[in-house]
Design a protein around this motif. Structure first.
Motif, mmCIF file in Angstrom:
data_model
loop_
_atom_site.group_PDB
_atom_site.id
_atom_site.type_symbol
_atom_site.label_atom_id
_atom_site.label_comp_id
_atom_site.label_asym_id
_atom_site.label_seq_id
_atom_site.Cartn_x
_atom_site.Cartn_y
_atom_site.Cartn_z
ATOM 1 N N CYS A 19 0.835 -1.206 0.000
ATOM 2 C CA CYS A 19 0.000 0.000 0.000
ATOM 3 C C CYS A 19 0.872 1.259 0.000
ATOM 4 O O CYS A 19 0.573 2.247 -0.688
ATOM 5 N N LEU A 20 1.941 1.213 0.772
ATOM 6 C CA LEU A 20 2.853 2.358 0.800
ATOM 7 C C LEU A 20 3.497 2.591 -0.555
ATOM 8 O O LEU A 20 3.694 3.742 -0.981
ATOM 9 N N SER A 21 3.821 1.513 -1.257
ATOM 10 C CA SER A 21 4.439 1.666 -2.579
ATOM 11 C C SER A 21 3.457 2.278 -3.578
ATOM 12 O O SER A 21 3.861 3.076 -4.436
ATOM 13 N N LEU A 22 2.182 1.902 -3.476
ATOM 14 C CA LEU A 22 1.167 2.515 -4.342
ATOM 15 C C LEU A 22 1.078 4.016 -4.088
ATOM 16 O O LEU A 22 1.086 4.834 -5.023
ATOM 17 N N TYR A 23 1.021 4.370 -2.811
ATOM 18 C CA TYR A 23 0.843 5.767 -2.424
ATOM 19 C C TYR A 23 2.066 6.617 -2.791
ATOM 20 O O TYR A 23 1.934 7.789 -3.161
ATOM 21 N N SER A 24 3.239 6.023 -2.702
ATOM 22 C CA SER A 24 4.475 6.787 -2.907
ATOM 23 C C SER A 24 4.633 7.294 -4.339
ATOM 24 O O SER A 24 5.424 8.205 -4.592
ATOM 25 N N ARG A 25 3.895 6.719 -5.290
ATOM 26 C CA ARG A 25 4.006 7.134 -6.689
ATOM 27 C C ARG A 25 3.218 8.409 -6.981
ATOM 28 O O ARG A 25 3.324 8.976 -8.065
ATOM 29 N N LEU A 26 2.408 8.836 -6.009
ATOM 30 C CA LEU A 26 1.585 10.024 -6.234
ATOM 31 C C LEU A 26 2.392 11.285 -5.964
ATOM 32 O O LEU A 26 3.019 11.423 -4.920
ATOM 33 N N ASP A 27 2.346 12.224 -6.920
ATOM 34 C CA ASP A 27 3.057 13.487 -6.743
ATOM 35 C C ASP A 27 2.337 14.395 -5.754
ATOM 36 O O ASP A 27 2.951 15.017 -4.896
ATOM 37 N N ARG A 28 1.005 14.473 -5.883
ATOM 38 C CA ARG A 28 0.207 15.333 -5.014
ATOM 39 C C ARG A 28 -0.950 14.509 -4.451
ATOM 40 O O ARG A 28 -2.062 14.531 -4.984
ATOM 41 N N PRO A 29 -0.708 13.753 -3.401
ATOM 42 C CA PRO A 29 -1.774 12.893 -2.867
ATOM 43 C C PRO A 29 -2.972 13.712 -2.403
ATOM 44 O O PRO A 29 -2.826 14.816 -1.875
ATOM 45 N N SER A 30 -4.150 13.177 -2.597
ATOM 46 C CA SER A 30 -5.377 13.809 -2.111
ATOM 47 C C SER A 30 -5.695 13.307 -0.715
ATOM 48 O O SER A 30 -5.106 12.337 -0.219
ATOM 49 N N ALA A 31 -6.652 13.964 -0.072
ATOM 50 C CA ALA A 31 -7.102 13.500 1.237
ATOM 51 C C ALA A 31 -7.684 12.095 1.131
ATOM 52 O O ALA A 31 -7.496 11.261 2.033
#
Length: 633
Positions: free
Chosen positions: A80-92
């Protein structure tokens, strides 16, 4: 609730985003079932990569929301962390679903670190952020300091009026056993609370053992649901008053409250603790009448309940009929067979367990070793004790040592048991030494028993059992002066023997007897029935064994002392009120004495009645003059 990402985006963010989903990404998620498997999620992730959407906020956030539905054991937090880490500007939305994944995992502190990183990066938060974060802080062991910092953020960012956030705060403080803070949050905004608020506080008090406060809170609740009832029931059982939990369950059913899984499992656990089969059958019948689905939790509780209530064959049938069985269900059946002395059956079940590809746990080996101990299977016990360490890497705990010491001690291999204790990698506790002391009494090893007994009395001077066992060893060796010394020592230290009691259930009511009991409303009839039983047994050749009764009373008083033991009163009452063809079921808090064991065997033969006794050690099935323990207990 997690699919409306647009509410989390600012107007400028919406303008900079392409359409919410393209038709291709919509297809990726529409093809997923409601509860996708890890393989299906990986396939969806691969499709996003192929489509070039693996760093877009909306698709990744929705993929994370699906990941959060899986048990943490099936999907590592690192994924899950690896998925999230690819986002440049994560949303809430993306950040919240990552928190949700991490909060469910084995290392909930990672959720706190993720929140900290998101705040530093300027990722927005909303009222969904804090329930996930507080849930992580309330996991066992809780993170009280971090949770209080989160509470400060809640106040600072003006989320303290939100109902869901407030409920999460109450649950967090309750998990930390800080009921004062939980009560403060609960009381400071009476206009912002619902049944979940009340339940969160109720659960906290019940788990903290403050059952009277929990009862008062329950009575004050404006609305109660199934969680309210089951939470109070859990409190009763954990507090050691399972009979109150059963009464609440009956009241719950009579009022037509929807029964949930927690209520069923708790009621079955209470029935198992008390050994009350009629109560257990009532719970089972309620479940079937309501058409409740046989879940793993309920199925395991049923297996355990029937085994602990003396119905081992019904327990087996329930086990075999379970649609699914996990290691907990196998352990319940295995331990049930062991307690009934069915050692070979238990070992056969263990072989099925291993052949089925399951990996044994620490509890599994407690059942296996206990089965060997109850059946006197010394070689098998030694082999499984070695296998536990060598084949499965499970280090022995005190319970495992207790089983193997009991096995060796009962078989007369007391010196081997002593050598095992002295070579342990952990410090032996008094219970383990007490097990060896019991073996010394069985085999008449007065010298070693005296040494161990004195050591135990020094370790636990307030424990009555050590005095009683040492006194019994002296009595068996006819060292009456030493018996008197031990009894005087008990008196001087204010230590009294725990009184024995026996329970018997008849026609929906539970009757409790203690030795020499005269309080029962049918006491005259019970003693009259005992007299008749003794006459019949005497004709059949039975004589009371008074060898273990204290020497300083007369022979007639010795016989009277044995005759008034609690299980004899319960047996006499059972023969009076339980119809022929049905077994007389008795639950004792202490180990059955040798004479009462012989008495029960004779009653089962002379009166042609089956008697099932659950004592403090195991089950005894008396039938046709024999006992299932084969006099090995």
């Amino acid at each position: 609730m997690y699919c409306r990402e647009e509410k989390f985006l600012s107007i400028s963010e919406r303008r900079s985003q392409p359409l919410f989903f393209s038709s291709s990404t919509t297809d990726v998620f529409s093809s997923l079932p409601p509860s996708p498997s890890p393989r299906q999620l990986h396939q969806a992730h691969a499709k996003l990569v192929v489509l070039g959407h693996s760093s877009r906020r909306s698709p990744v956030a929705h993929l994370l929301s699906r990941c959060a539905l899986l048990p943490p054991s099936l999907l590592p937090a690192a994924y899950c962390l690896s998925l999230y880490s690819r986002l440049d500007r994560p949303s809430a939305f993306a950040s919240n679903n990552l928190l949700r994944c991490l909060a469910r995992g084995p290392a909930p502190r990672a959720a706190v670190l993720s929140y900290r990183a998101a705040r530093l990066a300027g990722v927005p938060t909303n009222n969904y952020t804090y329930p996930f974060l507080l849930s992580a802080c309330g996991k066992h062991p809780p993170l009280p300091s971090e949770g209080r910092q989160v509470h400060a953020h809640v106040v600072k960012l003006a989320f303290s009026r939100d109902l869901f956030v407030r409920n999460a705060l109450i649950s967090f403080y309750a998990a930390c056993r800080d009921m004062g803070s939980a009560e403060t949050v609960f009381e400071e905004r009476p206009d912002v609370r619902d049944v979940v608020s009340w339940n969160s506080l109720l659960v906290g008090y019940a788990r903290a053992g403050e059952i009277r406060v929990a009862e008062d809170l329950f009575d004050r609740m404006p609305v109660r649901d199934a969680v309210s009832w089951s939470s109070l029931m859990v409190g009763y059982v954990e507090k050691g008053v399972p009979e109150k939990g059963l009464r609440r369950f009956r009241e719950m059913v009579e009022r037509g409250v929807a029964v949930n899984e927690a209520a069923l499992v708790t009621a079955l656990s209470a029935s198992a603790q008390l050994g009350l089969i009629e109560c257990g059958r009532f719970v089972h019948a309620t479940m079937e009448r309501l058409g409740f689905r046989m879940t793993l939790g309920v199925g395991t509780a049923l297996v355990d309940m029937y085994a602990k209530c003396g119905c081992i064959e019904i327990s087996r049938r329930v086990f075999e009929d379970l649609p699914r069985r996990d290691v907990f269900a196998w352990n319940a059946m295995l331990c049930g067979l062991a307690t009934h002395g069915l050692g070979k059956d238990a070992l056969d079940l263990y072989r099925r367990f291993i052949d089925g590809g399951l990996r044994p746990t620490s509890v599994t080996f407690i059942g296996v070793l206990n089965a060997c101990s109850r059946a006197g299977l010394v070689d098998e016990g030694r082999m499984h004790f070695r296998s536990m360490v060598q084949d499965y890497g499970i280090q022995p705990e005190m319970e495992h040592y207790g089983c193997i010491v009991d096995l060796l001690g009962r078989a007369g291999l007391v010196s081997e048991a002593l050598e095992l204790i002295e070579g342990m990698t952990i410090v032996p506790d008094p219970v383990l030494w007490g097990t060896l002391l019991g073996a010394c009494k069985i085999h008449g090893l007065a010298e070693l028993g005296e040494t161990i007994g004195k050591k135990l009395i020094e370790l636990e001077p307030a424990h009555d059992g050590h005095y009683v066992l040492l006194s019994g060893i002296y009595a068996k060796a006819r060292k009456w002066e030493d018996v008197v010394k031990v009894r005087k020592l008990m008196t001087n230290r204010g230590t009294n023997k725990v009184p024995g009691w026996s329970l018997i259930e008849a026609h929906g009511e539970v009757h409790k007897f203690v030795a020499g009991d005269r309080e029962h409303e049918q006491s005259p009839e019970i003693y009259e029935r005992i007299g008749m039983i003794e006459s019949r047994l005497a004709e059949a050749g039975y004589l009371p064994d008074t060898s273990q009764v204290l020497h300083d009373i007369g022979d007639e008083e010795k016989v009277l002392a044995v005759k008034q033991h609690s299980e004899r009163l319960a047996i006499a009452f059972g023969l009076m009120v339980i119809e022929e063809g049905h077994p007389v079921r008795i639950v004792k808090n202490l180990r059955v004495c040798g004479d009462c064991h012989e008495f029960s065997k004779m009653v089962s033969k002379v009166f042609e009645r089956e008697i099932i006794v659950r004592d403090g050690s195991r089950f005894h099935h008396f039938k046709e003059g024999n006992c299932s323990c084969l006099d090995y207990w």
